[in-house]
Design a protein around this motif. Structure first.
Motif, PDB file in Angstrom:
ATOM      1  N   ARG A 157       1.255  -7.260 -23.616  1.00  0.00           N
ATOM      2  CA  ARG A 157       1.277  -8.411 -22.708  1.00  0.00           C
ATOM      3  C   ARG A 157      -0.153  -8.910 -22.505  1.00  0.00           C
ATOM      4  NH1 ARG A 157       3.604  -4.454 -18.287  1.00  0.00           N
ATOM      5  NH2 ARG A 157       4.362  -3.653 -20.271  1.00  0.00           N
ATOM      6  N   ASN A 158      -0.282 -10.057 -21.849  1.00  0.00           N
ATOM      7  CA  ASN A 158      -1.592 -10.632 -21.565  1.00  0.00           C
ATOM      8  C   ASN A 158      -1.962 -10.417 -20.100  1.00  0.00           C
ATOM      9  OD1 ASN A 158      -1.864 -11.565 -24.199  1.00  0.00           O
ATOM     10  ND2 ASN A 158      -1.011 -13.578 -23.739  1.00  0.00           N
ATOM     11  N   TYR A 159      -3.248 -10.598 -19.813  1.00  0.00           N
ATOM     12  CA  TYR A 159      -3.750 -10.315 -18.468  1.00  0.00           C
ATOM     13  C   TYR A 159      -4.758 -11.366 -18.007  1.00  0.00           C
ATOM     14  CZ  TYR A 159      -1.801  -5.730 -19.594  1.00  0.00           C
ATOM     15  OH  TYR A 159      -0.964  -4.719 -19.973  1.00  0.00           O
ATOM     16  N   VAL A 160      -4.761 -11.588 -16.696  1.00  0.00           N
ATOM     17  CA  VAL A 160      -5.815 -12.366 -16.053  1.00  0.00           C
ATOM     18  C   VAL A 160      -6.492 -11.426 -15.067  1.00  0.00           C
ATOM     19  CG1 VAL A 160      -6.373 -14.287 -14.522  1.00  0.00           C
ATOM     20  CG2 VAL A 160      -4.642 -14.582 -16.306  1.00  0.00           C
ATOM     21  N   LEU A 161      -7.740 -11.056 -15.364  1.00  0.00           N
ATOM     22  CA  LEU A 161      -8.487 -10.157 -14.496  1.00  0.00           C
ATOM     23  C   LEU A 161      -9.297 -10.983 -13.512  1.00  0.00           C
ATOM     24  CD1 LEU A 161      -7.780  -8.380 -17.014  1.00  0.00           C
ATOM     25  CD2 LEU A 161      -9.934  -7.163 -16.616  1.00  0.00           C
TER      26      LEU A 161
ATOM     27  N   ASN B 257      -8.948 -19.592  -0.746  1.00  0.00           N
ATOM     28  CA  ASN B 257      -8.484 -20.876  -1.289  1.00  0.00           C
ATOM     29  C   ASN B 257      -8.698 -20.987  -2.794  1.00  0.00           C
ATOM     30  OD1 ASN B 257      -7.678 -21.954   1.293  1.00  0.00           O
ATOM     31  ND2 ASN B 257      -9.848 -22.212   1.761  1.00  0.00           N
ATOM     32  N   ARG B 258      -8.982 -19.876  -3.457  1.00  0.00           N
ATOM     33  CA  ARG B 258      -9.151 -19.869  -4.909  1.00  0.00           C
ATOM     34  C   ARG B 258      -7.832 -19.407  -5.542  1.00  0.00           C
ATOM     35  NH1 ARG B 258     -14.685 -20.288  -6.532  1.00  0.00           N
ATOM     36  NH2 ARG B 258     -15.647 -21.509  -4.874  1.00  0.00           N
ATOM     37  N   LYS B 259      -7.055 -20.356  -6.054  1.00  0.00           N
ATOM     38  CA  LYS B 259      -5.726 -20.023  -6.563  1.00  0.00           C
ATOM     39  C   LYS B 259      -5.491 -20.471  -8.002  1.00  0.00           C
ATOM     40  CE  LYS B 259      -3.876 -20.321  -1.857  1.00  0.00           C
ATOM     41  NZ  LYS B 259      -2.870 -20.946  -0.949  1.00  0.00           N
ATOM     42  N   GLY B 260      -6.495 -21.086  -8.604  1.00  0.00           N
ATOM     43  CA  GLY B 260      -6.335 -21.558  -9.975  1.00  0.00           C
ATOM     44  C   GLY B 260      -6.032 -20.433 -10.952  1.00  0.00           C
ATOM     45  N   PHE B 261      -6.639 -19.270 -10.731  1.00  0.00           N
ATOM     46  CA  PHE B 261      -6.399 -18.143 -11.645  1.00  0.00           C
ATOM     47  C   PHE B 261      -4.959 -17.632 -11.534  1.00  0.00           C
ATOM     48  CE2 PHE B 261      -7.318 -16.088  -7.694  1.00  0.00           C
ATOM     49  CZ  PHE B 261      -6.801 -14.804  -7.741  1.00  0.00           C
ATOM     50  N   VAL B 262      -4.356 -17.801 -10.351  1.00  0.00           N
ATOM     51  CA  VAL B 262      -2.952 -17.406 -10.171  1.00  0.00           C
ATOM     52  C   VAL B 262      -2.039 -18.388 -10.907  1.00  0.00           C
ATOM     53  CG1 VAL B 262      -1.112 -16.970  -8.499  1.00  0.00           C
ATOM     54  CG2 VAL B 262      -3.479 -16.337  -7.944  1.00  0.00           C
ATOM     55  N   ARG B 263      -2.346 -19.670 -10.821  1.00  0.00           N
ATOM     56  CA  ARG B 263      -1.560 -20.666 -11.569  1.00  0.00           C
ATOM     57  C   ARG B 263      -1.654 -20.413 -13.064  1.00  0.00           C
ATOM     58  NH1 ARG B 263      -3.791 -23.860  -7.362  1.00  0.00           N
ATOM     59  NH2 ARG B 263      -2.170 -24.731  -5.996  1.00  0.00           N
ATOM     60  N   LEU B 264      -2.842 -20.057 -13.529  1.00  0.00           N
ATOM     61  CA  LEU B 264      -3.028 -19.733 -14.948  1.00  0.00           C
ATOM     62  C   LEU B 264      -2.129 -18.567 -15.349  1.00  0.00           C
ATOM     63  CD1 LEU B 264      -4.714 -19.996 -17.626  1.00  0.00           C
ATOM     64  CD2 LEU B 264      -6.244 -18.267 -16.624  1.00  0.00           C
ATOM     65  N   ALA B 265      -2.116 -17.516 -14.539  1.00  0.00           N
ATOM     66  CA  ALA B 265      -1.290 -16.346 -14.835  1.00  0.00           C
ATOM     67  C   ALA B 265       0.188 -16.715 -14.849  1.00  0.00           C
ATOM     68  CB  ALA B 265      -1.562 -15.249 -13.809  1.00  0.00           C
ATOM     69  N   LEU B 266       0.616 -17.541 -13.913  1.00  0.00           N
ATOM     70  CA  LEU B 266       2.023 -17.945 -13.846  1.00  0.00           C
ATOM     71  C   LEU B 266       2.420 -18.796 -15.049  1.00  0.00           C
ATOM     72  CD1 LEU B 266       2.309 -18.685 -10.026  1.00  0.00           C
ATOM     73  CD2 LEU B 266       3.823 -17.155 -11.291  1.00  0.00           C
ATOM     74  N   ARG B 267       1.555 -19.691 -15.474  1.00  0.00           N
ATOM     75  CA  ARG B 267       1.895 -20.552 -16.612  1.00  0.00           C
ATOM     76  C   ARG B 267       2.144 -19.736 -17.879  1.00  0.00           C
ATOM     77  NH1 ARG B 267      -2.363 -23.822 -14.892  1.00  0.00           N
ATOM     78  NH2 ARG B 267      -3.652 -23.225 -16.688  1.00  0.00           N
ATOM     79  N   HIS B 268       1.481 -18.578 -17.979  1.00  0.00           N
ATOM     80  CA  HIS B 268       1.579 -17.785 -19.204  1.00  0.00           C
ATOM     81  C   HIS B 268       2.304 -16.455 -19.006  1.00  0.00           C
ATOM     82  CE1 HIS B 268      -1.072 -20.455 -21.523  1.00  0.00           C
ATOM     83  NE2 HIS B 268      -1.729 -20.619 -20.384  1.00  0.00           N
ATOM     84  N   GLY B 269       2.743 -16.191 -17.786  1.00  0.00           N
ATOM     85  CA  GLY B 269       3.394 -14.912 -17.533  1.00  0.00           C
ATOM     86  C   GLY B 269       2.451 -13.746 -17.751  1.00  0.00           C
ATOM     87  N   ALA B 270       1.177 -13.957 -17.478  1.00  0.00           N
ATOM     88  CA  ALA B 270       0.159 -12.918 -17.670  1.00  0.00           C
ATOM     89  C   ALA B 270       0.000 -12.108 -16.384  1.00  0.00           C
ATOM     90  CB  ALA B 270      -1.178 -13.554 -18.056  1.00  0.00           C
ATOM     91  N   SER B 271      -0.075 -10.800 -16.514  1.00  0.00           N
ATOM     92  CA  SER B 271      -0.218  -9.937 -15.337  1.00  0.00           C
ATOM     93  C   SER B 271      -1.586 -10.134 -14.691  1.00  0.00           C
ATOM     94  CB  SER B 271      -0.042  -8.477 -15.738  1.00  0.00           C
ATOM     95  OG  SER B 271       1.250  -8.236 -16.238  1.00  0.00           O
ATOM     96  N   LEU B 272      -1.601 -10.146 -13.363  1.00  0.00           N
ATOM     97  CA  LEU B 272      -2.845 -10.247 -12.610  1.00  0.00           C
ATOM     98  C   LEU B 272      -3.428  -8.849 -12.406  1.00  0.00           C
ATOM     99  CD1 LEU B 272      -1.822 -12.828  -9.858  1.00  0.00           C
ATOM    100  CD2 LEU B 272      -3.645 -13.146 -11.535  1.00  0.00           C
ATOM    101  N   VAL B 273      -4.730  -8.721 -12.614  1.00  0.00           N
ATOM    102  CA  VAL B 273      -5.388  -7.423 -12.468  1.00  0.00           C
ATOM    103  C   VAL B 273      -6.589  -7.574 -11.531  1.00  0.00           C
ATOM    104  CG1 VAL B 273      -6.516  -5.496 -13.634  1.00  0.00           C
ATOM    105  CG2 VAL B 273      -4.694  -6.766 -14.805  1.00  0.00           C
ATOM    106  N   PRO B 274      -6.592  -6.870 -10.393  1.00  0.00           N
ATOM    107  CA  PRO B 274      -7.763  -6.925  -9.506  1.00  0.00           C
ATOM    108  C   PRO B 274      -8.905  -6.077 -10.062  1.00  0.00           C
ATOM    109  CG  PRO B 274      -6.128  -5.419  -8.610  1.00  0.00           C
ATOM    110  CD  PRO B 274      -5.503  -6.042  -9.844  1.00  0.00           C
TER     111      PRO B 274
END
Length: 329
Positions: A95-99, A199-216
């Motif tokens: 799978r893909n990830y947004v860190l 108020n920084r949510k662009g990275f969440v939208r990116l993850a949702l558009r691609h179904g990429a897991s979010l990683v803190p």
């Protein structure tokens, strides 16, 4: 006990990183411009032709050179502080990830060394994962410097660039975003943990558009390697910083470290403080090509909670007092 030669290699390597971060972009811009008015004008013309032909490469996956990512110099940078990479769980390569990484600090030293080089063996700790750090898009317009950044696997933090990476047929793509960005560098106060995130949510939208897991991801010690002059939010100096950031994309800040030859003098050499980057557990995110605000807010909140828990779980082992907590701005 380190030898004198080893100590100086570490100092010079850490200093090199600072100088390239601050001055390499404008330096080569001026060099290309200067050569146009000399007998070496053909060098600039040839490079500018190359730049024109290669202009869209940063947004089309870029290019990386493993030999640059593995240069011995980066090991000396790692050892100067020292810098560590802590893995808390597996990141399956199917799978893909947004860190989402914090804090930005003054120069993103921990994130750069751990994700853009191989000094702490990222590829061995997370096999099958290809990291792509995301940097200020305007930096990729600077001659020569943009090629230098691309060689580490860095990409513009733009929708076109990041969508391209996460749309690749090969899974295991990991985009690393410094969520707080340049604004967060204004809060890089030693011993403090202020994060620009509410108020920084662009990275969440990116993850949702691609179904990429979010990683803190949290880097302890990032704010401790420089002293920072902080201005009150109602001061004219702070207003100038914010205005400059809106125009140029980055925030000018007044910071200092130690001198190159003396620890008791001011200079641009960072203080040798331990830096530890901790990669948390992935948060599964469904694919939603047009996510609603409710979806974005939900996963944004999950990310904030996971990041806060990651900080609490590892702060004491990284030298942060138990009474210290994150402050979201």
């Amino acid at each position: 006990m380190k030898s004198v030669q080893k100590q100086w290699l570490e100092v010079l390597s850490a200093y090199y990183y600072v100088l390239t971060f601050l001055f390499m972009g404008p330096f080569f811009f001026l060099v290309i411009l200067f050569l146009l008015f000399t007998s070496f004008w053909s060098v600039s013309v040839l490079y500018l032709v190359w730049l024109f032909l290669d202009w869209d490469t940063p947004n089309r996956g870029g290019r990386r050179f493993e030999w640059i990512r593995n240069l011995p110099m980066w090991r000396h940078v790692r050892d100067y502080y020292p810098i560590k990479l802590v893995k808390t769980t597996e990141l399956p390569p199917d799978r893909n990830y947004v860190l989402g990484a914090h804090p930005h600090g003054v120069m993103c030293t921990g994130a750069f060394c751990n994700f853009s080089t191989e000094v702490n063996s990222f590829s061995k700790k997370f096999p099958g994962i290809e990291p792509s750090g995301a940097g200020l898009a305007s930096l990729f317009n600077l001659p020569v410097y943009r090629d230098y950044l691309l060689s580490f696997g860095l990409r513009p933090v733009s929708r076109q660039s990041l969508d391209f990476i996460l749309s690749q047929p090969r899974r295991g793509q990991a985009v690393i975003i410094m969520v707080g960005g340049a604004q967060e560098s204004l809060y890089a106060i030693p011993g403090k943990h202020y994060l620009i995130l509410r108020n920084r949510k662009g990275f969440v939208r990116l993850a949702l558009r691609h179904g990429a897991s979010l990683v803190p991801v949290y880097t302890f010690g990032e704010n401790d390697i420089f002293q920072l002059k902080v201005f009150a939010t109602n001061s004219w100096q702070y207003l100038c910083q914010v205005t400059f950031k809106k125009i140029m994309g980055f925030s000018p800040c007044i910071f200092w470290g130690r001198g190159l030859f003396s620890a008791n003098s001011w200079g641009l050499l960072p203080f040798a403080r331990p830096i530890t980057t901790v990669v948390g557990s992935p948060i599964p995110v469904p694919r939603s090509l047009d996510p609603t605000e409710e979806e974005v807010d939900h996963y944004h909140m999950l990310f904030m909670e996971a990041l806060e828990q990651l900080f609490e779980d590892h702060k004491e082992s990284c030298g942060v007092p138990a009474s210290t907590h994150l402050t979201f701005i």
